[in-house]
Design a protein around this motif. Structure first.
Motif, PDB file in Angstrom:
ATOM      1  N   ILE A 480       0.856  -1.178   0.000  1.00 23.77           N
ATOM      2  CA  ILE A 480       0.000   0.000   0.000  1.00 23.77           C
ATOM      3  C   ILE A 480       0.899   1.236   0.000  1.00 23.77           C
ATOM      4  CG2 ILE A 480      -1.835   1.246   1.203  1.00 23.77           C
ATOM      5  CD1 ILE A 480      -2.626  -1.412   2.518  1.00 23.77           C
ATOM      6  N   LEU A 481       0.620   2.159  -0.926  1.00 23.72           N
ATOM      7  CA  LEU A 481       1.462   3.342  -1.129  1.00 23.72           C
ATOM      8  C   LEU A 481       0.685   4.614  -0.819  1.00 23.72           C
ATOM      9  CD1 LEU A 481       2.897   2.255  -4.594  1.00 23.72           C
ATOM     10  CD2 LEU A 481       4.020   1.991  -2.376  1.00 23.72           C
ATOM     11  N   ASP A 482       1.427   5.667  -0.485  1.00 26.73           N
ATOM     12  CA  ASP A 482       0.750   6.928  -0.157  1.00 26.73           C
ATOM     13  C   ASP A 482       0.459   7.780  -1.381  1.00 26.73           C
ATOM     14  OD1 ASP A 482       3.386   7.691  -0.632  1.00 26.73           O
ATOM     15  OD2 ASP A 482       3.388   9.234   0.908  1.00 26.73           O
ATOM     16  N   LYS A 483       1.153   7.526  -2.514  1.00 27.90           N
ATOM     17  CA  LYS A 483       0.951   8.322  -3.728  1.00 27.90           C
ATOM     18  C   LYS A 483       0.671   7.404  -4.912  1.00 27.90           C
ATOM     19  CE  LYS A 483       4.157  12.066  -2.373  1.00 27.90           C
ATOM     20  NZ  LYS A 483       4.773  11.450  -1.180  1.00 27.90           N
ATOM     21  N   ASP A 484       0.169   7.989  -5.972  1.00 28.02           N
ATOM     22  CA  ASP A 484      -0.123   7.232  -7.180  1.00 28.02           C
ATOM     23  C   ASP A 484       1.193   6.841  -7.863  1.00 28.02           C
ATOM     24  OD1 ASP A 484      -0.937   6.214  -9.611  1.00 28.02           O
ATOM     25  OD2 ASP A 484      -2.413   7.784  -9.988  1.00 28.02           O
ATOM     26  N   PRO A 485       1.500   5.560  -7.954  1.00 30.84           N
ATOM     27  CA  PRO A 485       2.792   5.147  -8.535  1.00 30.84           C
ATOM     28  C   PRO A 485       2.889   5.415 -10.030  1.00 30.84           C
ATOM     29  CG  PRO A 485       1.403   3.239  -8.138  1.00 30.84           C
ATOM     30  CD  PRO A 485       0.709   4.400  -7.503  1.00 30.84           C
ATOM     31  N   MET A 486       1.763   5.695 -10.677  1.00 29.61           N
ATOM     32  CA  MET A 486       1.790   6.023 -12.101  1.00 29.61           C
ATOM     33  C   MET A 486       2.203   7.474 -12.344  1.00 29.61           C
ATOM     34  SD  MET A 486       0.954   3.282 -13.781  1.00 29.61           S
ATOM     35  CE  MET A 486       1.885   2.422 -12.526  1.00 29.61           C
ATOM     36  N   GLU A 487       2.101   8.304 -11.319  1.00 23.99           N
ATOM     37  CA  GLU A 487       2.364   9.730 -11.490  1.00 23.99           C
ATOM     38  C   GLU A 487       3.509  10.240 -10.620  1.00 23.99           C
ATOM     39  OE1 GLU A 487      -1.264  11.795 -10.807  1.00 23.99           O
ATOM     40  OE2 GLU A 487      -2.333  10.804 -12.448  1.00 23.99           O
ATOM     41  N   ASP A 488       3.573   9.782  -9.393  1.00 22.84           N
ATOM     42  CA  ASP A 488       4.543  10.321  -8.427  1.00 22.84           C
ATOM     43  C   ASP A 488       5.249   9.150  -7.765  1.00 22.84           C
ATOM     44  OD1 ASP A 488       6.000  11.775  -6.674  1.00 22.84           O
ATOM     45  OD2 ASP A 488       4.330  12.808  -5.725  1.00 22.84           O
ATOM     46  N   TYR A 489       6.305   8.666  -8.403  1.00 21.25           N
ATOM     47  CA  TYR A 489       6.919   7.443  -7.909  1.00 21.25           C
ATOM     48  C   TYR A 489       8.244   7.665  -7.177  1.00 21.25           C
ATOM     49  CZ  TYR A 489       9.025   8.019 -12.532  1.00 21.25           C
ATOM     50  OH  TYR A 489       9.636   8.537 -13.636  1.00 21.25           O
ATOM     51  N   PHE A 490       9.013   8.656  -7.583  1.00 24.08           N
ATOM     52  CA  PHE A 490      10.367   8.786  -7.028  1.00 24.08           C
ATOM     53  C   PHE A 490      10.335   9.003  -5.517  1.00 24.08           C
ATOM     54  CE2 PHE A 490      14.516  10.786  -6.263  1.00 24.08           C
ATOM     55  CZ  PHE A 490      15.336   9.909  -6.944  1.00 24.08           C
ATOM     56  N   TYR A 491       9.361   9.783  -5.037  1.00 23.92           N
ATOM     57  CA  TYR A 491       9.271  10.053  -3.596  1.00 23.92           C
ATOM     58  C   TYR A 491       8.100   9.312  -2.964  1.00 23.92           C
ATOM     59  CZ  TYR A 491      12.635  13.730  -4.598  1.00 23.92           C
ATOM     60  OH  TYR A 491      13.756  14.411  -5.001  1.00 23.92           O
ATOM     61  N   ASN A 492       7.673   8.233  -3.592  1.00 21.52           N
ATOM     62  CA  ASN A 492       6.569   7.469  -3.026  1.00 21.52           C
ATOM     63  C   ASN A 492       7.013   6.753  -1.755  1.00 21.52           C
ATOM     64  OD1 ASN A 492       3.994   6.325  -2.839  1.00 21.52           O
ATOM     65  ND2 ASN A 492       3.916   5.953  -5.046  1.00 21.52           N
ATOM     66  N   VAL A 494       6.171   3.511   1.025  1.00 20.28           N
ATOM     67  CA  VAL A 494       5.476   2.269   1.345  1.00 20.28           C
ATOM     68  C   VAL A 494       4.846   2.411   2.732  1.00 20.28           C
ATOM     69  CG1 VAL A 494       5.735  -0.203   1.742  1.00 20.28           C
ATOM     70  CG2 VAL A 494       7.041   0.910  -0.086  1.00 20.28           C
ATOM     71  N   LEU A 495       3.526   2.279   2.781  1.00 15.46           N
ATOM     72  CA  LEU A 495       2.808   2.380   4.056  1.00 15.46           C
ATOM     73  C   LEU A 495       2.674   1.021   4.725  1.00 15.46           C
ATOM     74  CD1 LEU A 495      -0.044   4.831   2.980  1.00 15.46           C
ATOM     75  CD2 LEU A 495       2.120   5.393   4.105  1.00 15.46           C
ATOM     76  N   ILE A 496       2.337   0.017   3.932  1.00 21.18           N
ATOM     77  CA  ILE A 496       2.105  -1.329   4.469  1.00 21.18           C
ATOM     78  C   ILE A 496       2.589  -2.346   3.447  1.00 21.18           C
ATOM     79  CG2 ILE A 496       0.314  -3.025   5.106  1.00 21.18           C
ATOM     80  CD1 ILE A 496      -1.347  -0.616   6.129  1.00 21.18           C
ATOM     81  N   THR A 497       3.230  -3.412   3.932  1.00 17.48           N
ATOM     82  CA  THR A 497       3.651  -4.528   3.090  1.00 17.48           C
ATOM     83  C   THR A 497       2.961  -5.794   3.580  1.00 17.48           C
ATOM     84  OG1 THR A 497       5.816  -3.501   2.685  1.00 17.48           O
ATOM     85  CG2 THR A 497       5.625  -5.861   2.245  1.00 17.48           C
ATOM     86  N   ILE A 498       2.370  -6.521   2.650  1.00 17.60           N
ATOM     87  CA  ILE A 498       1.611  -7.735   2.979  1.00 17.60           C
ATOM     88  C   ILE A 498       2.155  -8.895   2.158  1.00 17.60           C
ATOM     89  CG2 ILE A 498      -0.661  -8.847   2.789  1.00 17.60           C
ATOM     90  CD1 ILE A 498      -1.924  -6.110   3.354  1.00 17.60           C
ATOM     91  N   ILE A 499       2.420 -10.020   2.825  1.00 17.88           N
ATOM     92  CA  ILE A 499       2.856 -11.257   2.172  1.00 17.88           C
ATOM     93  C   ILE A 499       1.939 -12.384   2.624  1.00 17.88           C
ATOM     94  CG2 ILE A 499       4.711 -12.954   1.918  1.00 17.88           C
ATOM     95  CD1 ILE A 499       6.725 -10.738   2.309  1.00 17.88           C
ATOM     96  N   ASN A 500       1.387 -13.125   1.654  1.00 18.13           N
ATOM     97  CA  ASN A 500       0.467 -14.219   1.978  1.00 18.13           C
ATOM     98  C   ASN A 500      -0.698 -13.746   2.847  1.00 18.13           C
ATOM     99  OD1 ASN A 500       1.511 -16.422   0.558  1.00 18.13           O
ATOM    100  ND2 ASN A 500       2.948 -16.955   2.179  1.00 18.13           N
TER     101      ASN A 500
END
Length: 514
Positions: A480-492, A494-500
């Protein structure tokens, strides 16, 4: 295997073909429902699954770093960070400040002589007075050279004084710079001084760093026996969460017969070396280096030895991943795979001649590249000249030939942050005024191509077809990211990482899950 429902967000489920939705439900570790928020909420309430309101945040599949070194990333975190050093004089300052935290060896990583104001390689005289009585090992950013002190030189003399890569002063005495064979042998001694508990600590440090950067799966390269044992122990202690496709050092490939692959840790292949690196001038070239006209580089293994190891791996049902940076090294790899078989891997493939692309396409490899090399190797035109610079890091040409191109960082060689890699692939150093951009701007990736290379293509490269996209039945790995990765990626961020379906990382300042 966890369960969680995410609604009211923008979820990029696939980058090729491009698809997105507003919600997703992971049930017992697998994607169960995608798209219909009402259906997701009803199912989640019935099964008593946590429902997370994304509050218009963004979701993508977890990043898959197809080629990195979990152990060396942990060493980098625990050791002395030399990536920002721009002067040989600074080395002693860093050593003096941190040397007391080391029990046996002083170690660090990341220096680059190209940045030094002295415009020369360091030597052991630069560091002997400040490294006390402990041996020291400072790896160069490319992990193909190291600076060592006199104590470490004495240890190396007891191993083998005829190893390739022991640099000498005019009087024949060692300078303290070691490359390739000598580098590998002394690093082995350093690692043997570490016990299993210390190795496990290093691996956990690296795992946590990956989670914070949204990396959910990796191709772990050059795994040795101690590290493999450490991974197995972490697995038994339920502490290993990152999804690993392991590529073993060739001398322990038979260990694959003793270990049963599972969902988290699977032995997928072996790692071999055809050559070295541009930074150390050991990448194997057809024509000599422009800034070292007598030097064609270093052949780490003959093509006959590469083939023998590839065939042995094939008998064990393992794939082969061969490091090849220079075009002559790639010639050798093509020769090997024409005989050993298709669908193996080429690591880096940094300089490719025009005549090599159709030959590479015929052997149908997975080519695993590191776009951030473009930024770190800002001096590359000095190495290979303007004419050959158009052959460097040819990502777009590779995919135009139908070749699967996967992304990675080779961490700790390059920063583990995937957004730096995305930027490097899309802009090729234009924003950093990298000269190479002028000669290779035709090799830029679109944003969708870049994300697809870092997710789905990387899943194929590490031999996992159950990850890489958010699709029904695939593993529930996402970020889960705080910004749109299609538009603003360099300073994006990571809020949450989920595995399985399980949360393995939460940013301290996220407000979605408490």
């Amino acid at each position: 295997m966890g369960s969680i429902a995410l609604v009211n967000g923008t979820i990029y489920t696939s980058f090729s073909p491009f698809r997105k939705s507003g919600g997703v439900l992971i049930y017992n570790g697998l994607y169960k429902i995608i798209g219909n928020n009402d259906k997701i909420i009803n199912f989640a309430k019935k099964e008593k699954i946590e429902i997370v309101d994304l509050k218009n945040k963004f979701v993508i599949p977890g990043f898959i770093d197809a080629h990195m070194h979990l152990d060396e990333l942990g060493e980098f975190i625990k050791g002395i960070n030399l990536k920002e050093i721009n002067s040989i004089n600074q080395l002693c300052n860093y050593i003096s400040r941190e040397k007391d935290k080391f029990k046996t060896w002083i170690f660090g990583h990341g220096w680059d002589q190209e940045k030094f104001i002295e415009k020369r390689w360091p030597n052991h005289h630069d560091i002997d007075n400040c490294s006390s009585d402990k041996p020291l090992f400072f790896s160069r950013i490319d992990l193909h050279s190291a600076l060592i002190n006199q104590n470490a030189i004495n240890i190396l003399k007891n191993i083998n004084q005829k190893l390739y890569g022991i640099e000498k002063f005019p009087d024949g005495s060692p300078t303290g710079i070691i490359k390739e064979e000598a580098f590998e042998e002394l690093r082995k001694v350093l690692r043997e001084s570490r016990n299993i508990d210390e190795q496990k600590e290093i691996l956990e440090l690296a795992q946590n760093e990956l989670f914070a950067n949204g990396v959910t799966s990796i191709g772990f390269m050059s795994v040795d026996e101690k590290t493999l044992t450490s991974l197995m122990e972490l697995m038994s202690e339920n502490k290993l969460k990152i999804r690993i496709s392991a590529y073993l050092k060739p001398e322990i490939m038979k260990k694959s017969r003793e270990i049963k692959n599972n969902d988290i840790l699977a032995i997928k292949g072996i790692k071999l070396f055809a050559d070295g690196s541009f930074g150390s001038r050991t990448a194997l070239l057809s024509y000599p280096y422009d800034d070292d006209p007598t030097n064609h580089g270093y052949e780490a293994m003959s093509k006959e030895d590469l083939l023998e190891n590839c065939m042995r791996a094939k008998e064990l049902n393992l794939k082969t991943a061969i490091h090849a940076i220079g075009d002559k090294g790639i010639d050798n790899v093509i020769w090997v795979y024409e005989r050993c078989g298709k669908r193996n891997r080429i690591e880096h493939a940094s300089l490719i001649r025009d005549d090599q692309f159709p030959k590479i396409a015929k052997i149908e490899p997975f080519v695993v590249v590191q776009p951030h090399f473009i930024i770190s190797d800002y001096w590359i035109i000095n190495r290979v000249g303007k004419e050959r610079s158009t052959w460097v890091y040819p990502f777009k040409t590779l995919i135009n030939y139908g070749i699967n191109v996967a992304f990675s960082t080779d961490s700790p060689v390059e920063p583990i942050n995937p957004f730096f890699t995305i930027d490097s692939a899309v802009n090729r150093g234009k924003n950093q005024n990298i000269e190479l951009f002028k000669y290779t701007q035709h090799e830029t990736f679109s944003i969708l191509e870049a994300y697809n290379a870092y997710t789905n293509n990387s899943s194929l490269a590490i031999d996992r077809n159950d990850i890489g996209k958010i699709e029904i039945g695939k593993k529930g790995d996402l970020i889960i990211l705080d910004k749109d990765p299609m538009e603003d990626y360099f300073y994006n961020k990571v809020l949450i990482t989920i595995i399985n379906g399980d949360i393995v990382y939460k940013s301290p300042d996220q407000d979605l899950i408490h």
